[in-house]
Design an enzyme around this catalytic site. Sequence first.
Site, PDB file in Angstrom:
ATOM      1  N   ASN A   1      39.064  24.126 -39.028  1.00 48.52           N
ATOM      2  CA  ASN A   1      37.778  23.729 -39.340  1.00 48.52           C
ATOM      3  C   ASN A   1      36.964  24.920 -38.572  1.00 48.52           C
ATOM      4  O   ASN A   1      37.035  24.929 -37.341  1.00 48.52           O
ATOM      5  CB  ASN A   1      37.578  22.373 -38.536  1.00 48.52           C
ATOM      6  CG  ASN A   1      36.043  22.079 -38.421  1.00 48.52           C
ATOM      7  OD1 ASN A   1      35.121  22.769 -39.130  1.00 48.52           O
ATOM      8  ND2 ASN A   1      35.466  21.272 -37.584  1.00 48.52           N
ATOM      9  N   TRP A   2      36.480  25.766 -39.403  1.00 45.23           N
ATOM     10  CA  TRP A   2      35.810  26.884 -38.796  1.00 45.23           C
ATOM     11  C   TRP A   2      34.479  26.579 -38.316  1.00 45.23           C
ATOM     12  O   TRP A   2      33.552  27.488 -37.737  1.00 45.23           O
ATOM     13  CB  TRP A   2      35.729  28.104 -39.812  1.00 45.23           C
ATOM     14  CG  TRP A   2      36.907  28.779 -40.223  1.00 45.23           C
ATOM     15  CD1 TRP A   2      38.213  28.514 -39.615  1.00 45.23           C
ATOM     16  CD2 TRP A   2      37.321  29.713 -41.135  1.00 45.23           C
ATOM     17  NE1 TRP A   2      39.246  29.164 -40.091  1.00 45.23           N
ATOM     18  CE2 TRP A   2      38.774  30.036 -40.930  1.00 45.23           C
ATOM     19  CE3 TRP A   2      36.390  30.503 -41.969  1.00 45.23           C
ATOM     20  CZ2 TRP A   2      39.207  31.153 -41.999  1.00 45.23           C
ATOM     21  CZ3 TRP A   2      36.979  31.611 -42.701  1.00 45.23           C
ATOM     22  CH2 TRP A   2      38.157  31.657 -42.604  1.00 45.23           C
ATOM     23  N   LYS A   3      33.867  25.288 -38.272  1.00 47.38           N
ATOM     24  CA  LYS A   3      32.687  25.017 -37.741  1.00 47.38           C
ATOM     25  C   LYS A   3      31.543  25.913 -38.396  1.00 47.38           C
ATOM     26  O   LYS A   3      31.626  26.548 -39.225  1.00 47.38           O
ATOM     27  CB  LYS A   3      32.667  24.883 -36.200  1.00 47.38           C
ATOM     28  CG  LYS A   3      33.794  23.968 -35.797  1.00 47.38           C
ATOM     29  CD  LYS A   3      33.826  23.630 -34.329  1.00 47.38           C
ATOM     30  CE  LYS A   3      35.116  22.886 -34.093  1.00 47.38           C
ATOM     31  NZ  LYS A   3      34.779  21.879 -33.074  1.00 47.38           N
TER      32      LYS A   3
ATOM     33  N   GLY B   1      40.122  23.321 -34.691  1.00 44.14           N
ATOM     34  CA  GLY B   1      38.942  24.021 -34.544  1.00 44.14           C
ATOM     35  C   GLY B   1      39.028  25.573 -33.987  1.00 44.14           C
ATOM     36  O   GLY B   1      39.585  26.306 -34.680  1.00 44.14           O
ATOM     37  N   GLY B   2      38.715  25.413 -32.672  1.00 44.12           N
ATOM     38  CA  GLY B   2      38.730  26.972 -32.145  1.00 44.12           C
ATOM     39  C   GLY B   2      39.940  27.822 -32.403  1.00 44.12           C
ATOM     40  O   GLY B   2      40.025  28.846 -32.752  1.00 44.12           O
TER      41      GLY B   2
ATOM     42  N   GLU C   1      40.790  12.286 -34.073  1.00 46.69           N
ATOM     43  CA  GLU C   1      40.275  13.499 -32.836  1.00 46.69           C
ATOM     44  C   GLU C   1      39.418  12.633 -32.051  1.00 46.69           C
ATOM     45  O   GLU C   1      38.323  12.596 -31.914  1.00 46.69           O
ATOM     46  CB  GLU C   1      39.223  14.407 -33.556  1.00 46.69           C
ATOM     47  CG  GLU C   1      39.894  15.062 -34.990  1.00 46.69           C
ATOM     48  CD  GLU C   1      39.265  16.170 -35.338  1.00 46.69           C
ATOM     49  OE1 GLU C   1      39.595  17.452 -35.450  1.00 46.69           O
ATOM     50  OE2 GLU C   1      37.900  16.155 -35.571  1.00 46.69           O
TER      51      GLU C   1
ATOM     52  N   HIS D   1      33.040  14.079 -39.324  1.00 48.23           N
ATOM     53  CA  HIS D   1      33.408  14.818 -37.973  1.00 48.23           C
ATOM     54  C   HIS D   1      32.643  14.413 -36.857  1.00 48.23           C
ATOM     55  O   HIS D   1      31.308  13.982 -36.841  1.00 48.23           O
ATOM     56  CB  HIS D   1      33.297  16.567 -38.367  1.00 48.23           C
ATOM     57  CG  HIS D   1      34.018  17.102 -37.084  1.00 48.23           C
ATOM     58  ND1 HIS D   1      33.342  17.210 -35.770  1.00 48.23           N
ATOM     59  CD2 HIS D   1      35.220  17.768 -37.003  1.00 48.23           C
ATOM     60  CE1 HIS D   1      34.054  18.202 -35.143  1.00 48.23           C
ATOM     61  NE2 HIS D   1      35.349  18.376 -35.777  1.00 48.23           N
TER      62      HIS D   1
ATOM     63  N   SER E   1      41.782  20.401 -29.527  1.00 54.27           N
ATOM     64  CA  SER E   1      42.339  21.535 -28.517  1.00 54.27           C
ATOM     65  C   SER E   1      43.921  21.627 -29.128  1.00 54.27           C
ATOM     66  O   SER E   1      44.831  21.941 -28.167  1.00 54.27           O
ATOM     67  CB  SER E   1      42.395  21.019 -27.146  1.00 54.27           C
ATOM     68  OG  SER E   1      41.044  21.134 -26.803  1.00 54.27           O
TER      69      SER E   1
ATOM     70  N   GLU F   1      31.130  15.795 -34.387  1.00 56.18           N
ATOM     71  CA  GLU F   1      30.089  16.656 -34.003  1.00 56.18           C
ATOM     72  C   GLU F   1      28.877  16.238 -35.224  1.00 56.18           C
ATOM     73  O   GLU F   1      27.655  16.103 -34.700  1.00 56.18           O
ATOM     74  CB  GLU F   1      30.210  18.197 -34.329  1.00 56.18           C
ATOM     75  CG  GLU F   1      30.966  18.622 -33.208  1.00 56.18           C
ATOM     76  CD  GLU F   1      32.020  19.775 -33.528  1.00 56.18           C
ATOM     77  OE1 GLU F   1      31.613  20.590 -34.612  1.00 56.18           O
ATOM     78  OE2 GLU F   1      32.797  20.127 -32.771  1.00 56.18           O
TER      79      GLU F   1
ATOM     80  N   GLY G   1      37.505  21.067 -28.345  1.00 54.37           N
ATOM     81  CA  GLY G   1      36.746  21.893 -27.698  1.00 54.37           C
ATOM     82  C   GLY G   1      36.837  22.008 -26.335  1.00 54.37           C
ATOM     83  O   GLY G   1      36.211  22.915 -25.545  1.00 54.37           O
TER      84      GLY G   1
HETATM   85  C1  PEP Z   1      37.508  20.091 -34.325  1.00 54.85           C
HETATM   86  O1  PEP Z   1      36.573  20.786 -34.504  1.00 54.85           O
HETATM   87  O2  PEP Z   1      37.862  19.247 -35.512  1.00 54.85           O
HETATM   88  C2  PEP Z   1      38.612  20.475 -33.426  1.00 54.85           C
HETATM   89  C3  PEP Z   1      39.604  19.854 -33.244  1.00 54.85           C
HETATM   90  O3  PEP Z   1      38.340  21.466 -32.519  1.00 54.85           O
HETATM   91  P1  PEP Z   1      39.276  22.136 -31.224  1.00 54.85           P
HETATM   92  O4  PEP Z   1      40.473  22.231 -31.908  1.00 54.85           O
HETATM   93  O5  PEP Z   1      38.487  23.406 -30.914  1.00 54.85           O
HETATM   94  O6  PEP Z   1      39.202  21.091 -30.349  1.00 54.85           O
END
Ligand code: PEP
Length: 251
Positions: free
Chosen positions: A9-11, A235-236, A168, A96, A214, A98, A174
Amino acid sequence: MRKPVIAGNWKMFKLLNEAVETVLALKPLVANANHCEVVIAPVFTVLKTISDRLEGSNIKLAAQDCAIQNDFGAHTGEVAPVMLKDAGCSHVIVGHSERRQFYGETDESVNWKSMAALAAELTAIVCVGEHLAERESGNAEDVVRTQLEGGLSGLTANDLERIIIAYEPVWAIGTGKTATPEQAQEMHGFIRNCIGNTHGENAAEGMRILYGGSVKPDNISTLMSQPDVDGALVGGASLEAESFAKIVNYR
Ligand code: PEP
């Protein structure tokens, strides 16, 4: 056998040039990854270009959100699942945390979006997960069950073949705080059980349940060693081709 899915997920990161650069670097690094499905979810504006660049590769394309229906019309700012399909997507992330936390997403809108995605022949990656306070007060399972029941309401066991669940925990997204493999397994097992109760054993057994929060190259293997962890939503660590490729090639 459930084929694992590793999704990035490049957000809201990467302008077009950078997105293309990352994809070109990623393609050869994951070209031999036949053990799992590889999915990336860039921002809307780069989807078509990235789709063209992915032609002939084993990387699938997802959007990060979609409209609640496919009827063309006066819905300023919305993007219908059929348009995502038209741009080359095979998947879409819905619900998601967010979007739930900052953009008014509800279980009902997740449900509409999932149905609209299926109608456009997309696979919906439906996200669920509890906040820290909910876990600490012992309500994590109730929260996740409610999100599942609301998000999947009205979908048949057949429909669920094109649904992927991403668990999640919001406190792990994050933050660098990953759920332990045991915590992930416990909730994934619970989710599978919930799906068994609502949609039957076959649907539950076939459901891919991804862990997100994470995920990094150094924790993916132990997470994937859990019997009910069928992949990851990253994500990151998906933003750099090398680190995402290490996660994809976790074994
Ligand atoms: C996400 O945005 O779905 C996520 C899991 O982010 P991260 O891996 O950065 O925690």
